[in-house]
Design an enzyme around this catalytic site. Structure first.
Site, PDB file in Angstrom:
ATOM      1  N   SER A  52     -18.316   3.822  33.871  1.00 61.83           N
ATOM      2  CA  SER A  52     -17.185   4.252  33.039  1.00 61.83           C
ATOM      3  C   SER A  52     -17.176   5.763  32.815  1.00 61.83           C
ATOM      4  CB  SER A  52     -17.223   3.542  31.681  1.00 61.83           C
ATOM      5  OG  SER A  52     -16.219   4.068  30.823  1.00 61.83           O
ATOM      6  N   LYS A  53     -15.995   6.349  32.969  1.00 59.35           N
ATOM      7  CA  LYS A  53     -15.804   7.787  32.728  1.00 59.35           C
ATOM      8  C   LYS A  53     -15.335   8.063  31.289  1.00 59.35           C
ATOM      9  CE  LYS A  53     -16.380   9.253  37.093  1.00 59.35           C
ATOM     10  NZ  LYS A  53     -16.700   7.996  37.764  1.00 59.35           N
ATOM     11  N   SER A  54     -15.234   7.024  30.490  1.00 58.60           N
ATOM     12  CA  SER A  54     -14.715   7.195  29.127  1.00 58.60           C
ATOM     13  C   SER A  54     -15.487   8.227  28.301  1.00 58.60           C
ATOM     14  CB  SER A  54     -14.685   5.851  28.400  1.00 58.60           C
ATOM     15  OG  SER A  54     -13.712   5.001  28.979  1.00 58.60           O
ATOM     16  N   LYS A  68     -11.641  -8.150  27.178  1.00 54.76           N
ATOM     17  CA  LYS A  68     -10.421  -7.807  26.436  1.00 54.76           C
ATOM     18  C   LYS A  68      -9.836  -8.996  25.666  1.00 54.76           C
ATOM     19  CE  LYS A  68      -9.248  -3.877  29.320  1.00 54.76           C
ATOM     20  NZ  LYS A  68      -8.206  -3.153  30.053  1.00 54.76           N
ATOM     21  N   GLY A  93      -2.724  -9.969  39.892  1.00 52.18           N
ATOM     22  CA  GLY A  93      -3.754 -10.285  38.915  1.00 52.18           C
ATOM     23  C   GLY A  93      -3.137 -10.815  37.634  1.00 52.18           C
ATOM     24  N   ASN A 121      -1.234 -14.132  41.505  1.00 53.47           N
ATOM     25  CA  ASN A 121      -2.666 -14.181  41.224  1.00 53.47           C
ATOM     26  C   ASN A 121      -3.329 -15.168  42.175  1.00 53.47           C
ATOM     27  OD1 ASN A 121      -4.923 -13.433  39.394  1.00 53.47           O
ATOM     28  ND2 ASN A 121      -4.951 -15.620  38.968  1.00 53.47           N
ATOM     29  N   THR A 166      -5.441 -17.445  41.468  1.00 62.30           N
ATOM     30  CA  THR A 166      -5.284 -18.758  40.842  1.00 62.30           C
ATOM     31  C   THR A 166      -3.844 -18.881  40.356  1.00 62.30           C
ATOM     32  OG1 THR A 166      -7.564 -18.570  40.056  1.00 62.30           O
ATOM     33  CG2 THR A 166      -6.227 -20.326  39.112  1.00 62.30           C
ATOM     34  N   LYS A 171      -2.912 -19.625  36.616  1.00 66.63           N
ATOM     35  CA  LYS A 171      -3.090 -18.527  35.661  1.00 66.63           C
ATOM     36  C   LYS A 171      -1.880 -17.598  35.686  1.00 66.63           C
ATOM     37  CE  LYS A 171      -6.742 -15.502  33.978  1.00 66.63           C
ATOM     38  NZ  LYS A 171      -8.009 -14.827  34.276  1.00 66.63           N
ATOM     39  N   GLY A 198      -5.917   4.619  39.059  1.00 61.75           N
ATOM     40  CA  GLY A 198      -5.682   4.476  37.631  1.00 61.75           C
ATOM     41  C   GLY A 198      -6.308   5.543  36.753  1.00 61.75           C
TER      42      GLY A 198
END
Length: 269
Positions: free
Chosen positions: A17-19, A68, A130, A154, A156, A159, A237
């Site tokens: 992570s670059k957070s 999340k 997704g 997705n 699945t 979903k 992103g």
């Protein structure tokens, strides 16, 4: 000596992570010092890890894959965005000791697409690949931009259909996809393992922008495939990451960072 305000990102994995670097840049803009770390929570132990963090002085947290939806369940109250998404990427400690869950992913994504990639969402045909927490988080903000339609696909199928029913959008099996999409957004995490979604290449023929919600090397397999298949423009992103982080920072501290210099700083690393 007063302890520095302490923040962290929770995920598994989270070492990439670059957070922390991003939030340090925001703190420099504000003219303050903060602590911002990475916490790799064990699967099944997320709630305990969050409780420990806030119980020992944590002020706010970001949440990434795969927690999340668990973060949504853990929060005592939710913003409208988080309630609509059913997923939380930002936890805010309130004065009464309760945790408020918000979701800034959609703000980061749409801000990057419109302001940085110079691609309008209004009136466009959008494909989302997704159906996890990251994708759920961006749909409410995308819908608010009045696109012509949003289709979700997705691996699945059930979903995808569940998410489509929740938001009133279309679900299509990946194998049945065809062209006609202006913007194609990859919200799967396969790129972390060098994989791309099982999608036909001709869906990119009229695509103005192919966008991967992950960044760096993890975005390369999908973006290379999109480019080779005819996508006119591609973007990872990073801008979304910086944008959603800036929105989180503003929720915690009441200071709204300027994202453009931070995007350039991160690109130069």
């Amino acid at each position: 000596m007063t302890a520095l305000p302490r923040y962290a990102v929770f995920g598994n994995p989270v070492a990439h992570s670059k957070s922390p670097q991003i939030h340090r840049q925001f703190a420099l803009q504000e003219g303050v010092e903060i602590e911002y770390g990475r916490i790799c929570a064990d699967i099944g132990s997320f709630a305990q890890a969050v409780s420990t963090f806030f119980g020992t002085g944590g002020c706010g947290a970001n949440v990434t894959v795969p927690f999340k939806q668990e973060a949504f369940d853990l929060a005592d109250e939710h913003s409208e965005r988080a309630s609509a998404a059913g997923a939380v990427n930002t936890l805010i400690l309130l004065e009464n000791g309760k945790l408020r869950g918000d979701n800034t992913d959609g703000l980061g994504l749409v801000g990057d697409i419109v302001k940085v990639q110079n691609t309008e969402v209004e009136g466009k045909n959008i494909l989302l690949l997704g159906a996890g927490g990251a994708v759920r988080g961006v749909i409410p903000v995308l819908l608010a931009q009045n696109p012509a339609r949003i289709v979700i696909a997705n691996r699945t199928r059930a979903k995808a259909e569940e998410v489509a029913a929740r938001f009133g959008i279309e679900a299509v099996p990946m194998a049945d996809l065809n062209g006609g999409f202006d913007i194609i957004i990859n919200g799967t995490s396969g790129g972390l393992n060098g994989q791309i979604p099982d999608i036909p290449p001709d869906i990119f023929q009229n695509c103005a922008l192919a966008y991967d919600m992950v960044y760096g090397e993890a975005a390369k397999p999908f973006l290379d495939f999109a480019r080779q298949s005819g996508a006119k423009q591609t973007a990872d992103g990073l801008g979304m990451l910086v944008g959603q982080a800036a929105a989180s920072y503003a929720l915690w501290r009441g200071f709204k960072p300027d994202i453009r210099p931070v995007i350039e700083y991160m690109k130069a690393l």
